[in-house]
Enzyme design. Structure first.
Site, PDB file in Angstrom:
ATOM      1  N   TYR A 161       0.833  -1.149   0.039  1.00 53.85           N
ATOM      2  CA  TYR A 161       0.039   0.050   0.072  1.00 53.85           C
ATOM      3  C   TYR A 161       1.015   1.256  -0.112  1.00 53.85           C
ATOM      4  O   TYR A 161       0.754   2.228  -0.644  1.00 53.85           O
ATOM      5  CB  TYR A 161      -0.938   0.072   1.275  1.00 53.85           C
ATOM      6  CG  TYR A 161      -1.826   1.424   1.071  1.00 53.85           C
ATOM      7  CD1 TYR A 161      -2.558   1.646   0.477  1.00 53.85           C
ATOM      8  CD2 TYR A 161      -1.343   2.001   2.490  1.00 53.85           C
ATOM      9  CE1 TYR A 161      -3.117   2.941   0.640  1.00 53.85           C
ATOM     10  CE2 TYR A 161      -1.828   3.324   2.637  1.00 53.85           C
ATOM     11  CZ  TYR A 161      -3.047   3.577   1.664  1.00 53.85           C
ATOM     12  OH  TYR A 161      -3.583   5.103   1.973  1.00 53.85           O
ATOM     13  N   LYS A 200     -15.483   2.054   7.671  1.00 52.85           N
ATOM     14  CA  LYS A 200     -14.491   1.405   7.421  1.00 52.85           C
ATOM     15  C   LYS A 200     -14.087   0.184   8.217  1.00 52.85           C
ATOM     16  O   LYS A 200     -12.989  -0.657   8.077  1.00 52.85           O
ATOM     17  CB  LYS A 200     -13.369   2.288   7.607  1.00 52.85           C
ATOM     18  CG  LYS A 200     -13.043   3.341   6.594  1.00 52.85           C
ATOM     19  CD  LYS A 200     -11.948   4.480   6.997  1.00 52.85           C
ATOM     20  CE  LYS A 200     -10.388   3.822   6.870  1.00 52.85           C
ATOM     21  NZ  LYS A 200      -9.529   4.840   7.403  1.00 52.85           N
TER      22      LYS A 200
END
Length: 336
Positions: A161, A200
């Site tokens: 990421y 989330k």
């Protein structure tokens, strides 16, 4: 609050990842402050599909956009046909690119690079063709375990990421060097917390997670030595401020978006206990991530101040206090 003199009314604005945390807050910022803006909210809404780690492939949730009056489009930024249709159908003035695979534990490197890197370059080409200023989400994860203060140009990503976000930044600089007629600004968010992050799930901030633990009557659980685990926590309203100011930078580039002050997880728990009126004794558990865990993040904010005129307005105490009513509402509506 309007953070600069730009009049976004009658402008066409694309927000990718608009049903996510930061994207949805941006959508409502424009709706509330510039009601005549034409906001296009694009998101790959959640479908129940998961990565190999068991986490959802998309955190986009319709509840984050309840009350939004603009145009909502469900679509994947990897869909080149969709991007072509958008480029033909609209003439964008600003693009706020928030869509990404943001789960740092995802191991599907191919999909991470395709989504975060390659799709970004396609959107950037649209921005240049439309003369639309580009503001996109980079990340403090580009620094990995680099020493504080984290400074642009001294990156050491420790997962795919962070690597993908660094590659986005490299692409940006390659286009900036060609001197396009638009501004291109990457915002390296540090630890963002605030309203509309709840969906989330377990990747939401420790602020909302600890808040709900306390409201359930449970003591906060922290890793051993949490008073020495420090992060740069930034409230969502300051992140919105940064995005708006990034529309008119002194110069294009990549900038840190944090407070420039490292605070501990212990401080979060203590502030929440004070605001919620609880007095539980903190429970400490062994940290299983020794060796792969950031123990100190603190953004170097000098360039952000000079070139974006950005400075965080919310101290951790202020941000948590402002967040408390929403933490309580979520607890009553979604958690109980």
């Amino acid at each position: 609050m309007k953070y600069n003199d730009i009049d976004f009314n009658n402008k066409t604005i694309l927000i990718t990842g608009a049903a996510g945390f930061i994207g949805s807050n941006l959508a409502f910022y424009f709706q509330e402050n510039f009601p005549d803006a034409n906001v296009i909210a694009l998101d790959c809404f959640r479908s129940g599909q998961t990565f190999s780690n068991g986490n959802l492939k998309s955190f986009g949730h319709f509840k984050n956009l309840i009350g939004f009056k603009g145009t909502v489009i469900s679509g994947d930024i990897n869909d080149t046909d969709l991007l072509k249709r958008l480029a033909i159908q609209y003439s964008f003035d600003y693009i706020f690119h928030q869509a990404a695979i943001s789960d740092t534990t995802v191991s599907e490197q191919d999909l991470m690079i395709k989504t975060n890197v390659n799709a970004y370059e396609e959107l950037l080409k649209i921005a240049i063709n439309h003369n639309a200023n580009m503001v996109y989400a980079s990340s403090g994860a580009t620094y990995g375990d680099a020493s504080s203060p984290q400074t642009v140009g001294k990156e050491a990503p420790s997962n795919v990421y962070g690597f993908s976000k660094l590659m986005m930044d490299n692409i940006s600089y390659s286009y900036i060097n060609k001197k396009p007629n638009i501004s291109i600004v990457g915002l390296r968010y540090f630890n963002v917390y605030g309203p509309r992050e709840f969906y989330k799930n377990k990747t939401a901030s420790t602020v909302v997670q600890f808040g709900h633990q306390l409201l359930k009557g449970n003591a906060p659980k922290l890793f051993e030595g949490s008073d020495k685990i420090l992060r740069d926590f930034i409230y969502i309203e300051d992140v919105i401020q940064a995005n708006i100011k990034a529309c008119a930078p002194l110069k294009s580039g990549v900038y840190n978006i944090g407070t420039g002050k490292a605070r501990s997880f212990q401080a979060i728990a203590d502030i929440l206990q004070k605001e919620l009126g609880t007095n539980f004794e903190t429970q400490y558990i062994p940290n299983p991530y020794i060796g792969q865990y950031q123990f100190h993040t603190e953004a170097n904010m000098q360039d952000s101040k000079e070139n974006l005129d950005f400075e965080a307005r919310y101290e951790l105490e202020d941000g948590i206090k402002a967040y408390i009513p929403e933490i309580k509402r979520l607890f009553n509506d979604e958690v109980k």
